[in-house]
Scaffold this active site. Structure first.
Site, PDB file in Angstrom:
ATOM      1  N   ASN A  13       0.792  -1.337   0.016  1.00  0.00           N
ATOM      2  CA  ASN A  13       0.389  -0.069  -0.298  1.00  0.00           C
ATOM      3  C   ASN A  13       1.218   1.225  -0.476  1.00  0.00           C
ATOM      4  O   ASN A  13      -0.018   2.171  -0.081  1.00  0.00           O
ATOM      5  CB  ASN A  13      -1.062   0.309   1.167  1.00  0.00           C
ATOM      6  N   ARG A  40      -7.334  -1.024  -6.946  1.00  0.00           N
ATOM      7  CA  ARG A  40      -8.085   0.219  -6.286  1.00  0.00           C
ATOM      8  C   ARG A  40      -7.454   1.712  -6.449  1.00  0.00           C
ATOM      9  O   ARG A  40      -7.715   3.242  -6.527  1.00  0.00           O
ATOM     10  CB  ARG A  40      -8.134   0.148  -4.554  1.00  0.00           C
ATOM     11  N   ARG A  93     -17.428   0.508  -3.709  1.00  0.00           N
ATOM     12  CA  ARG A  93     -16.148   1.464  -2.165  1.00  0.00           C
ATOM     13  C   ARG A  93     -15.944   3.293  -2.454  1.00  0.00           C
ATOM     14  O   ARG A  93     -16.283   3.652  -3.304  1.00  0.00           O
ATOM     15  CB  ARG A  93     -14.436   0.970  -2.641  1.00  0.00           C
ATOM     16  N   PRO A  94     -17.123   3.881  -1.466  1.00  0.00           N
ATOM     17  CA  PRO A  94     -17.467   5.643  -1.897  1.00  0.00           C
ATOM     18  C   PRO A  94     -15.130   6.268  -2.490  1.00  0.00           C
ATOM     19  O   PRO A  94     -14.746   6.180  -1.274  1.00  0.00           O
ATOM     20  CB  PRO A  94     -17.908   6.301  -0.609  1.00  0.00           C
ATOM     21  N   ILE A  95     -15.904   7.578  -3.344  1.00  0.00           N
ATOM     22  CA  ILE A  95     -14.717   8.110  -3.042  1.00  0.00           C
ATOM     23  C   ILE A  95     -14.935   9.554  -2.985  1.00  0.00           C
ATOM     24  O   ILE A  95     -14.593  10.370  -3.122  1.00  0.00           O
ATOM     25  CB  ILE A  95     -13.963   8.238  -4.056  1.00  0.00           C
ATOM     26  N   ASP A  96     -15.853   9.892  -1.979  1.00  0.00           N
ATOM     27  CA  ASP A  96     -16.543  10.841  -2.102  1.00  0.00           C
ATOM     28  C   ASP A  96     -15.762  11.565  -1.288  1.00  0.00           C
ATOM     29  O   ASP A  96     -16.078  13.601  -0.793  1.00  0.00           O
ATOM     30  CB  ASP A  96     -17.617  11.013  -0.672  1.00  0.00           C
ATOM     31  N   ARG A 130      -2.430 -10.711  -5.393  1.00  0.00           N
ATOM     32  CA  ARG A 130      -2.201  -9.252  -5.744  1.00  0.00           C
ATOM     33  C   ARG A 130      -1.184  -8.627  -5.236  1.00  0.00           C
ATOM     34  O   ARG A 130      -0.828  -7.556  -5.749  1.00  0.00           O
ATOM     35  CB  ARG A 130      -3.535  -8.291  -6.169  1.00  0.00           C
TER      36      ARG A 130
HETATM   37  N1  EPU Z   1     -14.320   6.027   2.942  1.00  0.00           N
HETATM   38  C1  EPU Z   1     -15.739   7.282   2.464  1.00  0.00           C
HETATM   39  N2  EPU Z   1     -15.235   8.063   1.447  1.00  0.00           N
HETATM   40  C2  EPU Z   1     -13.886   8.516   0.850  1.00  0.00           C
HETATM   41  C3  EPU Z   1     -13.344   7.053   1.075  1.00  0.00           C
HETATM   42  C4  EPU Z   1     -13.599   6.542   2.233  1.00  0.00           C
HETATM   43  O1  EPU Z   1     -16.425   7.042   3.101  1.00  0.00           O
HETATM   44  O2  EPU Z   1     -14.007   9.074  -0.071  1.00  0.00           O
HETATM   45  C5  EPU Z   1     -14.850   5.266   3.551  1.00  0.00           C
HETATM   46  C6  EPU Z   1     -14.849   3.911   3.454  1.00  0.00           C
HETATM   47  O3  EPU Z   1     -16.248   3.329   2.865  1.00  0.00           O
HETATM   48  C7  EPU Z   1     -13.681   3.095   4.560  1.00  0.00           C
HETATM   49  C8  EPU Z   1     -13.386   3.704   5.197  1.00  0.00           C
HETATM   50  O4  EPU Z   1     -13.449   5.204   4.907  1.00  0.00           O
HETATM   51  O5  EPU Z   1     -15.825   2.734   5.202  1.00  0.00           O
HETATM   52  C9  EPU Z   1     -12.125   3.213   5.145  1.00  0.00           C
HETATM   53  O6  EPU Z   1     -11.599   3.290   3.528  1.00  0.00           O
HETATM   54  P1  EPU Z   1     -10.074   3.923   3.060  1.00  0.00           P
HETATM   55  O7  EPU Z   1     -10.468   5.252   2.406  1.00  0.00           O
HETATM   56  O8  EPU Z   1      -9.585   4.564   4.208  1.00  0.00           O
HETATM   57  O9  EPU Z   1      -9.521   3.022   2.488  1.00  0.00           O
HETATM   58  P2  EPU Z   1      -9.409   2.926   0.796  1.00  0.00           P
HETATM   59  O10 EPU Z   1      -8.052   3.736   0.827  1.00  0.00           O
HETATM   60  O11 EPU Z   1      -9.786   2.659  -0.189  1.00  0.00           O
HETATM   61  C10 EPU Z   1      -7.366   1.358   1.679  1.00  0.00           C
HETATM   62  C11 EPU Z   1      -5.873  -0.012   0.993  1.00  0.00           C
HETATM   63  C12 EPU Z   1      -6.799  -0.970   1.643  1.00  0.00           C
HETATM   64  C13 EPU Z   1      -7.583  -0.948   3.698  1.00  0.00           C
HETATM   65  C14 EPU Z   1      -8.480   0.880   3.469  1.00  0.00           C
HETATM   66  C15 EPU Z   1      -8.297   0.381   5.333  1.00  0.00           C
HETATM   67  C16 EPU Z   1      -4.404   0.212  -0.455  1.00  0.00           C
HETATM   68  C17 EPU Z   1      -4.862   0.784  -2.396  1.00  0.00           C
HETATM   69  N3  EPU Z   1      -5.835   0.065   0.233  1.00  0.00           N
HETATM   70  O12 EPU Z   1      -7.815   1.530   1.490  1.00  0.00           O
HETATM   71  O13 EPU Z   1      -6.494  -2.449   2.182  1.00  0.00           O
HETATM   72  O14 EPU Z   1      -8.149  -1.633   3.704  1.00  0.00           O
HETATM   73  O15 EPU Z   1      -6.942   1.335   3.861  1.00  0.00           O
HETATM   74  O16 EPU Z   1      -6.922   0.291   6.117  1.00  0.00           O
HETATM   75  O17 EPU Z   1      -3.880   1.390   0.349  1.00  0.00           O
HETATM   76  C18 EPU Z   1      -6.051  -4.099   1.335  1.00  0.00           C
HETATM   77  O18 EPU Z   1      -4.672  -4.235   1.394  1.00  0.00           O
HETATM   78  O19 EPU Z   1      -6.374  -5.862   1.358  1.00  0.00           O
HETATM   79  C19 EPU Z   1      -6.753  -3.537   1.445  1.00  0.00           C
HETATM   80  C20 EPU Z   1      -8.016  -3.525   1.351  1.00  0.00           C
END
Ligand code: EPU
Length: 432
Positions: free
Chosen positions: A23, A93, A123-126, A399
């Site tokens: 990551n 992702r 998975r949201p990106i808001d 992956r």
């Molecule tokens: N969320 C929102 N809005 C957003 C972004 C996130 O509501 O705009 C919510 C998500 O739905 C979730 C929480 O916030 O409930 C945390 O999401 P986060 O954005 O931290 O996750 P991510 O950046 O998409 C990364 C890792 C994931 C890991 C999460 C949490 C990478 C590429 N992915 O995902 O890693 O689970 O942080 O630590 O860095 C993995 O490696 O297996 C993996 C899934």
């Protein structure tokens, strides 16, 4: 298409090395798009998510030279487009980090909505969009494509994240690096890979402060120049092998790690009766006696990582008594439970919480990985199980884990890699 065939119930013993953090790598590679010059990146993990990202950059015109097995030179000086094949972007992702990097460099990004593991719904990106909009970009999402445009450079501002998001924190750090003025990200995520990205950016000439705390300040600079950077060890890869030893029993030294990053995992394993000893840049994990039940709640760093939830839940299946595991980060990260049930587990899931009744042992069965960390958890179950376990959909595991099978076999596991559509007995190979 491949599957893993595991003959279980072998203790793990010996030493293994941990690879560079997935990551961190998937944030640092897009960051290289903003660098005017050659960046040498060391300790890159050899995993499919990294290969996909490098292919995306190559397609955009980056020159990538492999220096050795774990080191590459990336030169993005000639990249002249903000566009890459959507099909490739959808596979991972982390493609969303291209939004921050491309907006910062070109004032425009066209990026396909990210793929990656599905933990329930889209998975949201808001929070990413909210941040870029506050910095002056127009962001639209149509037919799964995110288009972000800004007339001038992005402008620094203060952004408060409504949820602690690793992805939004990283993306906004990227956007802020070449922006005008100061960006402050409040309620930022604090994961080790966020600090690693900040260190990478600073070593290329950026001005990022406070990474690792909940307030990150980025003063925009005019350009980033080339340099060298070595990626930190993978916290979750190390944690996965710690969990594997806890499940099978044995004694393993896990090398090339930062033990502090593993504290949240070590503490839980110790509660379960596992010996974990900090050796400076390595950790010794030993399990001799029975496992004790405990409760786990996942939280953003420095809490217990959601990316270790399936692995620790699998170990808890083998503990005496009833354990409760709550995933407070992802809504639906218990899909693997149906697969563990085929191996004899007793887990009841209610929303974000799993009630795990300990069982004496898993029984080998044909099962399917449902995502990356779930796949790793099923490997752990297979290693501990009596009999033979066959795991399908192992592309998920590949992956994010470099040479998982050879690493585990070097510790005494018996895992063979077999190919679909062919006679197993002919085409099976044992990777040693
Ligand atoms: N969320 C929102 N809005 C957003 C972004 C996130 O509501 O705009 C919510 C998500 O739905 C979730 C929480 O916030 O409930 C945390 O999401 P986060 O954005 O931290 O996750 P991510 O950046 O998409 C990364 C890792 C994931 C890991 C999460 C949490 C990478 C590429 N992915 O995902 O890693 O689970 O942080 O630590 O860095 C993995 O490696 O297996 C993996 C899934």
């Amino acid at each position: 298409m491949t599957k893993y065939v595991i003959n279980g119930a072998n203790e793990l013993n010996g030493e293994i090395e941990i690879s560079g953090a997935k990551n961190a790598a998937v944030a640092i590679i897009p960051a290289a798009l903003m660098v005017d010059g050659v960046c040498r990146i060391e300790n890159l993990p050899d995993i499919s998510d990294v290969k996909t990202l490098l292919n995306i950059l190559k397609e955009m015109g980056a020159r990538i030279k492999s220096v050795n097995k774990r080191t590459i030179d990336i030169d993005c000086s000639r990249v002249g487009t903000s566009h890459a094949t959507f099909d490739m972007m959808r596979r991972i992702r982390a493609s969303y980090y291209l939004i921050g990097a491309l907006l910062s460099r070109f004032g425009r990004a066209d990026v396909a909505m990210p793929g990656g593991c599905n933990f329930g719904g889209v998975r949201p990106i808001d929070q990413h969009i909210k941040g870029f909009t506050a910095m002056g970009a127009n962001v639209h999402v149509r037919n799964g494509i995110v288009t972000a445009v800004t007339d001038e450079a992005l402008s620094g501002t203060t952004i408060y994240l409504d949820v602690v998001s690793v992805g939004a924190t990283i993306n906004l750090m990227l956007g802020a690096t070449l922006a005008k003025g100061m960006t402050v990200i409040e309620n930022a995520a604090r994961e080790p890979h966020i600090v690693d990205l900040a260190n990478f950016l600073n070593s290329m000439g950026a001005d990022v402060r406070g990474a690792g705390t909940s307030e990150i300040k980025v003063r925009g600079v005019r350009r980033l120049g080339g340099g060298f950077y070595s990626i930190i060890p993978d916290q979750i890869e190390a944690g996965t092998y710690m969990a594997a030893v806890a499940a099978t029993g044995g004694r393993v030294i896990i090398k090339d790690i930062i033990p502090k990053h593993l504290d949240c995992i070590s503490v839980k394993l110790r509660e379960m009766g596992v010996t974990v000893v900090d050796l400076g840049d390595a950790i010794m994990v030993e399990r001799k006696g029975p496992l004790t039940r405990t409760h786990v709640k996942t939280m953003p760093y420095p809490g217990f990582p959601t990316d270790m939830q399936p692995q620790i839940s699998t170990v808890l299946c083998l503990a005496d008594g009833t354990s409760i595991v709550t995933d407070s980060v992802w809504e639906d990260r218990f899909k693997y439970v149906d697969e563990l049930a085929k191996m004899g587990s007793s887990i009841r899931v209610d929303g974000r919480t799993a009630l795990i009744e300990g069982i004496p042992y898993f029984t080998g069965a044909p099962i399917k990985a449902t995502d990356l960390r779930a796949g790793a958890a099923l490997v752990i179950a297979g290693l501990a199980a009596k009999g033979r376990t066959v795991i399908e959909n192992v592309h998920y595991i590949e992956r994010g884990y470099e040479k998982m099978i050879s690493k585990l076999n070097s510790l005494g596991a018996d895992i063979k890699v077999a190919h679909y559509g062919r006679e197993d007995s002919i085409f099976r190979r044992r990777i040693g």
